[in-house]
Scaffold this motif. Structure first.
Motif, PDB file in Angstrom:
ATOM      1  N   SER A 636      39.416  29.342  41.261  1.00 49.87           N
ATOM      2  CA  SER A 636      39.156  29.389  42.703  1.00 49.87           C
ATOM      3  C   SER A 636      37.768  29.910  43.032  1.00 49.87           C
ATOM      4  CB  SER A 636      40.207  30.275  43.384  1.00 49.87           C
ATOM      5  OG  SER A 636      40.087  31.633  42.946  1.00 49.87           O
ATOM      6  N   GLY A 637      37.184  30.699  42.116  1.00 49.96           N
ATOM      7  CA  GLY A 637      35.887  31.299  42.380  1.00 49.96           C
ATOM      8  C   GLY A 637      35.963  32.583  43.196  1.00 49.96           C
ATOM      9  N   ALA A 638      37.164  33.180  43.313  1.00 48.06           N
ATOM     10  CA  ALA A 638      37.346  34.405  44.107  1.00 48.06           C
ATOM     11  C   ALA A 638      36.813  35.618  43.354  1.00 48.06           C
ATOM     12  CB  ALA A 638      38.826  34.601  44.439  1.00 48.06           C
ATOM     13  N   ASP A 639      36.360  36.598  44.115  1.00 53.00           N
ATOM     14  CA  ASP A 639      35.878  37.863  43.556  1.00 53.00           C
ATOM     15  C   ASP A 639      37.099  38.745  43.268  1.00 53.00           C
ATOM     16  OD1 ASP A 639      34.732  40.264  42.904  1.00 53.00           O
ATOM     17  OD2 ASP A 639      33.211  40.157  44.486  1.00 53.00           O
ATOM     18  N   PRO A 640      37.338  39.153  41.988  1.00 57.17           N
ATOM     19  CA  PRO A 640      38.520  39.958  41.651  1.00 57.17           C
ATOM     20  C   PRO A 640      38.574  41.284  42.397  1.00 57.17           C
ATOM     21  CG  PRO A 640      37.469  39.085  39.668  1.00 57.17           C
ATOM     22  CD  PRO A 640      36.528  38.824  40.804  1.00 57.17           C
ATOM     23  N   ARG A 641      37.440  41.812  42.880  1.00 54.21           N
ATOM     24  CA  ARG A 641      37.428  43.118  43.533  1.00 54.21           C
ATOM     25  C   ARG A 641      38.217  43.126  44.834  1.00 54.21           C
ATOM     26  NH1 ARG A 641      31.332  44.304  44.339  1.00 54.21           N
ATOM     27  NH2 ARG A 641      31.489  42.106  45.019  1.00 54.21           N
ATOM     28  N   PHE A 642      38.471  41.956  45.413  1.00 57.93           N
ATOM     29  CA  PHE A 642      39.180  41.891  46.690  1.00 57.93           C
ATOM     30  C   PHE A 642      40.657  41.521  46.529  1.00 57.93           C
ATOM     31  CE2 PHE A 642      34.706  41.251  47.541  1.00 57.93           C
ATOM     32  CZ  PHE A 642      34.483  42.139  48.590  1.00 57.93           C
ATOM     33  N   LEU A 643      41.122  41.528  45.252  1.00 57.32           N
ATOM     34  CA  LEU A 643      42.537  41.298  44.992  1.00 57.32           C
ATOM     35  C   LEU A 643      43.179  42.627  44.608  1.00 57.32           C
ATOM     36  CD1 LEU A 643      44.966  39.379  44.575  1.00 57.32           C
ATOM     37  CD2 LEU A 643      44.217  39.107  42.193  1.00 57.32           C
ATOM     38  N   LYS A 644      44.286  42.937  45.255  1.00 56.11           N
ATOM     39  CA  LYS A 644      44.992  44.187  44.992  1.00 56.11           C
ATOM     40  C   LYS A 644      46.433  43.851  44.581  1.00 56.11           C
ATOM     41  CE  LYS A 644      45.587  46.785  48.542  1.00 56.11           C
ATOM     42  NZ  LYS A 644      45.262  47.667  49.666  1.00 56.11           N
ATOM     43  N   LEU A 645      46.887  44.434  43.472  1.00 54.55           N
ATOM     44  CA  LEU A 645      48.250  44.207  42.967  1.00 54.55           C
ATOM     45  C   LEU A 645      49.099  45.427  43.281  1.00 54.55           C
ATOM     46  CD1 LEU A 645      47.493  42.617  39.459  1.00 54.55           C
ATOM     47  CD2 LEU A 645      47.796  41.474  41.678  1.00 54.55           C
ATOM     48  N   GLU A 646      50.222  45.191  43.946  1.00 48.35           N
ATOM     49  CA  GLU A 646      51.129  46.275  44.309  1.00 48.35           C
ATOM     50  C   GLU A 646      52.278  46.336  43.305  1.00 48.35           C
ATOM     51  OE1 GLU A 646      52.469  46.187  48.305  1.00 48.35           O
ATOM     52  OE2 GLU A 646      50.456  46.398  49.177  1.00 48.35           O
ATOM     53  N   LEU A 647      52.463  47.531  42.722  1.00 47.38           N
ATOM     54  CA  LEU A 647      53.505  47.766  41.725  1.00 47.38           C
ATOM     55  C   LEU A 647      54.436  48.853  42.219  1.00 47.38           C
ATOM     56  CD1 LEU A 647      51.092  47.989  38.652  1.00 47.38           C
ATOM     57  CD2 LEU A 647      52.214  45.931  39.514  1.00 47.38           C
ATOM     58  N   THR A 648      55.707  48.797  41.753  1.00 52.66           N
ATOM     59  CA  THR A 648      56.658  49.866  42.083  1.00 52.66           C
ATOM     60  C   THR A 648      56.692  50.888  40.971  1.00 52.66           C
ATOM     61  OG1 THR A 648      58.484  48.638  41.106  1.00 52.66           O
ATOM     62  CG2 THR A 648      58.081  48.292  43.444  1.00 52.66           C
ATOM     63  N   GLU A 649      57.061  52.126  41.347  1.00 53.38           N
ATOM     64  CA  GLU A 649      57.101  53.205  40.351  1.00 53.38           C
ATOM     65  C   GLU A 649      58.078  52.915  39.221  1.00 53.38           C
ATOM     66  OE1 GLU A 649      57.130  57.287  41.946  1.00 53.38           O
ATOM     67  OE2 GLU A 649      57.336  56.321  43.887  1.00 53.38           O
ATOM     68  N   PHE A 673      44.713  48.310  42.068  1.00 56.93           N
ATOM     69  CA  PHE A 673      46.155  48.518  41.973  1.00 56.93           C
ATOM     70  C   PHE A 673      46.629  49.521  43.017  1.00 56.93           C
ATOM     71  CE2 PHE A 673      45.044  46.898  37.818  1.00 56.93           C
ATOM     72  CZ  PHE A 673      46.089  46.029  37.533  1.00 56.93           C
ATOM     73  N   SER A 674      47.834  49.253  43.516  1.00 57.62           N
ATOM     74  CA  SER A 674      48.470  50.132  44.493  1.00 57.62           C
ATOM     75  C   SER A 674      49.901  50.386  44.056  1.00 57.62           C
ATOM     76  CB  SER A 674      48.448  49.483  45.887  1.00 57.62           C
ATOM     77  OG  SER A 674      49.208  50.248  46.810  1.00 57.62           O
ATOM     78  N   ILE A 675      50.377  51.642  44.228  1.00 58.98           N
ATOM     79  CA  ILE A 675      51.768  51.977  43.945  1.00 58.98           C
ATOM     80  C   ILE A 675      52.565  51.813  45.234  1.00 58.98           C
ATOM     81  CG2 ILE A 675      53.347  53.850  43.402  1.00 58.98           C
ATOM     82  CD1 ILE A 675      52.107  52.742  40.984  1.00 58.98           C
ATOM     83  N   ASP A 676      53.524  50.878  45.207  1.00 61.36           N
ATOM     84  CA  ASP A 676      54.326  50.578  46.391  1.00 61.36           C
ATOM     85  C   ASP A 676      55.516  51.536  46.458  1.00 61.36           C
ATOM     86  OD1 ASP A 676      55.114  49.300  48.639  1.00 61.36           O
ATOM     87  OD2 ASP A 676      55.967  47.550  47.644  1.00 61.36           O
ATOM     88  N   ASP A 677      55.988  51.808  47.688  1.00 60.47           N
ATOM     89  CA  ASP A 677      57.168  52.665  47.929  1.00 60.47           C
ATOM     90  C   ASP A 677      57.006  54.042  47.279  1.00 60.47           C
ATOM     91  OD1 ASP A 677      58.242  50.472  49.205  1.00 60.47           O
ATOM     92  OD2 ASP A 677      59.323  49.790  47.434  1.00 60.47           O
ATOM     93  N   PHE A 678      55.788  54.578  47.321  1.00 64.32           N
ATOM     94  CA  PHE A 678      55.569  55.871  46.681  1.00 64.32           C
ATOM     95  C   PHE A 678      56.400  56.957  47.380  1.00 64.32           C
ATOM     96  CE2 PHE A 678      53.237  59.849  45.988  1.00 64.32           C
ATOM     97  CZ  PHE A 678      53.137  59.831  44.608  1.00 64.32           C
ATOM     98  N   GLY A 679      56.997  57.788  46.548  1.00 63.43           N
ATOM     99  CA  GLY A 679      57.787  58.900  47.069  1.00 63.43           C
ATOM    100  C   GLY A 679      59.278  58.661  46.981  1.00 63.43           C
TER     101      GLY A 679
END
Length: 788
Positions: A636-649, A673-679
């Motif tokens: 696609s030619g997208a810049d990886p810096r603007f993609l965020k992957l959400e993971l669960t604990e 990366f982002s941690i989803d449903d943290f807490g």
């Protein structure tokens, strides 16, 4: 007939030619021919080379025939100066007939060369004799090979007369003054002696060839007799005449121990006399019998063998011999038994597997339909068995399974069938319960209760005392037209219902369960079709910062069903996870998100927007995930810096080391990366230090309680403080009111997502939101994503 012809021939000679000179010439021809026959007999030891079609042997044989001709010419009678008479015509014609063109050519070249060396007035005629003898011999061979003439004594005699009569005609036609006189002088002695010499030499060579051929065939037969199969030859009374070594190896009997004995010596006693009578009748009718039979070895061991018997008859059709070939099939039968066990029995417990269970279940269904009595299937699934495997290893788990099989087997009647279907799944088939549904259900429940009590007792494995109960599902059937595997499915559905209601429970199958399963299976099939048709599309929910600016969006899957319209995740996510299709949905979202990022980055107003995509629990651990994701971004030619992957604990705890390795490799490419449903999970502070995270996402359960719940506010304040110390962003999801938004700002949260700012929306609507909020100055500056 030949003798009568010779008598007439001699009488004619006596009447016409009674001079002493011709009698001496006859005697000379006889002595000369005898010498040549003796030389040819010594030479014929090389004849066997012809049978191998050995060119070297034929070269030697032709040379020997040629030398014989030379010796004959060396001792030949000379009637006039240069006129030599000998038996070379016999040698060369028979050499051509028996040996063929190569042998004849070599002999002719040698003989002709010597005749040229002798020279004299008769040299030309002598060379013609050599050529004619070879040509007549090759012609005879040609017609013999095509069945036009024979090679018997009379045929050879006639051939000799024809050859030498032609030679006499040749002598008489020579243009010399004395040729006719010489031909008349030598003609009759030649016609008397040379045909007989031709017969003797031809018969001698053919006899040697026949003997050589017979010896070769005997050697082949003797070699063929010693094959891998045991062979036995018996006479018409079934008395053994001969056996080979393989027979001795199979039966243990030496040849001298069985020769002369009746073949009943080998009988095992397992077959009745009628069996052998049937074999004899088939041999008389068809001349052959083959099949499996049990025989007895010398040591008394009974073994299976494959036996073939053929009848040998004389020209009158009477049986003279029986030829039997036998093969010990003990190992083959054992292999077949092992294959059968592998095909129909479980290797660990020795219980029937699914294939054999289906066969017996079908038999039970047929019997139940005829008798009108109910039968039942009990589907048992062990509780906590996975924990035993995880804590104590699979070897301990296998021992538990073996003890389970033993306990169940000891408690069942012989008429019942028990099978193992999976790792910890067992099925028990109970037949002949009752003609009424109530009584049959009561008896089936009694069986299930007894099984449950047995399995609830502790299992002693070495020094371990383990506990492992069972959940049981029951399916009753009588006079049903449904297939056998459907009955197993009914019992399994009931078992899952038992597990859902609490472990170590018993449940009967309810048709409404089947309806739910059918609905789920149909939905699963629709999901597969939808994936192939790329019917899953991204909806975007806006994400904002504290200043109220759009920073990006979270990608949420929606299903654009061709018949049911737009479907929310709650309709298909659970089924997709059970069918292990959720990973494919996530990959489609990642592909479309990468394409949309590339479109946004082409416009300055949207180049800084990010997209967050949720990942399923198993996708991160797939070995080709990294390569696949990077390929999406590259294409696609997208810049990886603007993609965020959400993971669960919780998903990260399955294999923390593998998760860290994968995340770090993607982080090096710029992906965040982002941690989803943290807490809401374990919220271990240790993994926050190890994982390459960029953001913590506060679960909406805490946001929902704001601003009234001080506990939720305290937790959010702590999360923000923790994230600040670790240099991580914090985003709160589920923000629906202005009060919640204001409270989150006061608590230190700077990024937000929720219905207050926008529900999940299609891309076109999201772009309208961008224009409204002033992120894009012109609506046309943002291009829509078209799912491929």
């Amino acid at each position: 007939m030949l003798g009568h012809y010779l008598f007439c021939y001699l009488l004619l000679y006596t009447v016409l030619f009674r001079t002493r000179g011709r009698l001496l010439l006859i005697i000379h021809f006889v002595e000369h021919s005898a010498l040549l026959l003796a030389l040819c007999w010594l030479m014929t030891l090389n004849v066997r080379c012809w049978n191998r079609n050995d060119h070297t042997g034929k070269l030697i044989t032709g040379s020997l025939f040629g030398m014989t001709c030379i010796i004959g010419m060396m001792i030949a009678i000379e009637l006039e100066n240069g006129w030599v008479f000998d038996a070379r015509s016999v040698v060369l014609s028979i050499a051509a007939f028996v040996g063929g063109p190569l042998v004849a050519a070599i002999a002719a070249v040698l003989g002709g060369g010597y005749r040229i060396w002798l020279g004299g007035a008769g040299m030309g005629g002598g060379l013609v004799v050599i050529v004619l003898s070879v040509l007549f011999g090759l012609s005879y061979r040609y017609f013999y090979q095509r069945g036009k003439v024979g090679n018997g004594l009379l045929a050879l005699f006639c051939f000799g007369v024809l050859v030498h009569a032609a030679l006499l005609v040749h002598f008489m036609l020579l243009p010399t003054a004395s040729s006719t006189a010489i031909a008349l002088q030598a003609g009759v002695p030649m016609l008397l002696v040379m045909p007989l010499t031709t017969v003797c030499l031809g018969w001698m060579l053919e006899d040697i060839k026949r003997r050589s051929r017979d010896e070769r065939e005997l050697r082949i037969a003797a070699t063929a007799f010693e094959v891998r199969q045991g062979l036995l030859v018996a006479d018409e009374n079934s008395c053994i005449l001969r056996v080979n070594q393989t027979f001795s190896a199979i039966t243990g009997y030496d040849a001298d121990e069985v020769v002369g004995e009746h073949t009943r010596l080998l009988r095992s006693g397992r077959h009745a006399d009628a069996f052998y009578d049937e074999i004899q009748q088939q041999l008389l009718a068809q001349g052959r019998w083959q099949g499996e039979i049990w025989n007895r070895r010398k040591n008394g061991e009974i073994y299976p063998e494959w036996l073939s018997i053929s009848v040998v008859r004389n020209p009158k059709g009477h049986i003279t011999h029986y030829v039997s070939s036998m093969e010990d099939i003990t190992e083959r039968k054992a292999a077949e038994a092992r294959i059968r066990d592998l095909a129909f029995f479980d290797a660990l417990t020795g219980l029937p597997n699914r294939s054999l269970l289906l066969d017996r279940l079908q038999h039970a269904m047929d019997l139940s339909a005829r008798s009108g009595r109910y039968a039942a299937l009990l589907f048992l699934d062990l509780d906590s068995f996975k924990s035993i495997n995880d804590l104590h290893g699979h070897q301990t788990g296998d021992q538990v399974l073996c003890q389970v099989a033993t306990r169940l087997g000891d408690a069942l009647y012989s008429s019942n069938t028990m099978a193992r279907l999976g790792a910890d799944e067992f099925v028990i088939l109970i037949e002949n319960l009752s003609m009424t549904h109530q009584n049959a259900a009561a008896r089936a429940e009694q069986y299930a209760m007894r099984m449950k009590e047995l399995l609830a007792k502790p299992y002693q494995i070495a020094e371990l005392e383990l506990y492992c109960g069972a959940s049981i599902g029951i399916s009753l059937f009588k006079n049903t037209a449904s297939p056998a595997d459907e009955q197993i499915q009914h019992a399994e559905i009931a078992m899952h219902q038992a597990k859902a209601s609490g472990r170590q429970s018993i449940r009967f199958f309810d048709p409404t369960m089947q309806e739910a399963v059918s609905t789920r299976l149909q939905l699963e099939e629709d999901i597969r079709r939808g994936l192939q048709g790329v019917e899953f599309i991204p909806y975007l929910q806006p994400q904002l910062n504290a200043a109220g600016q759009l920073t990006g969006a979270e990608v949420l899957a929606r299903w654009q069903h061709p018949e049911r319209g737009l479907l929310a995740p709650g309709y298909f996510i659970e089924v997709a996870e059970q069918a292990e299709l959720i990973e494919q949905i996530d990959l489609q979202m990642l592909r479309q998100a990468s394409a949309q990022l590339a479109v946004w980055q082409g416009a300055p107003a949207t180049a800084s927007l990010c997209l967050a995509v949720n990942l399923s629990a198993r996708l991160l651990y797939q070995p080709d995930f990294i390569e696949t994701l990077l390929q999406f971004l590259s294409e696609s030619g997208a810049d990886p810096r603007f993609l965020k992957l959400e993971l669960t604990e919780t998903m990260l705890l399955d294999d923390m080391s593998a998760a860290i390795a994968c995340m770090r490799e993607l982080r090096e490419q710029g992906i965040r990366f982002s941690i989803d449903d943290f807490g809401t999970g374990y919220s271990s502070l240790a993994y926050l230090q190890k994982l390459p995270l960029d953001q913590l996402k506060i679960d909406q359960s805490f946001v929902r309680e704001l601003p009234e719940n001080d506990g939720s506010a305290a937790i959010i304040r702590a999360i923000c403080a923790l994230a600040g110390s670790l240099q991580l962003e914090v985003i709160a999801e589920g923000v629906e009111t202005e009060q919640q938004h204001a409270t989150l700002l006061q608590l230190g949260c700077e990024h937000f997502q929720g219905y207050l700012f926008g529900r999940p929306m299609p891309l076109a609507e999201f772009e309208q939101l961008l224009v409204t909020r002033g992120v894009a100055k012109e609506q046309g500056s943002v291009s829509c994503l078209i799912a491929d």
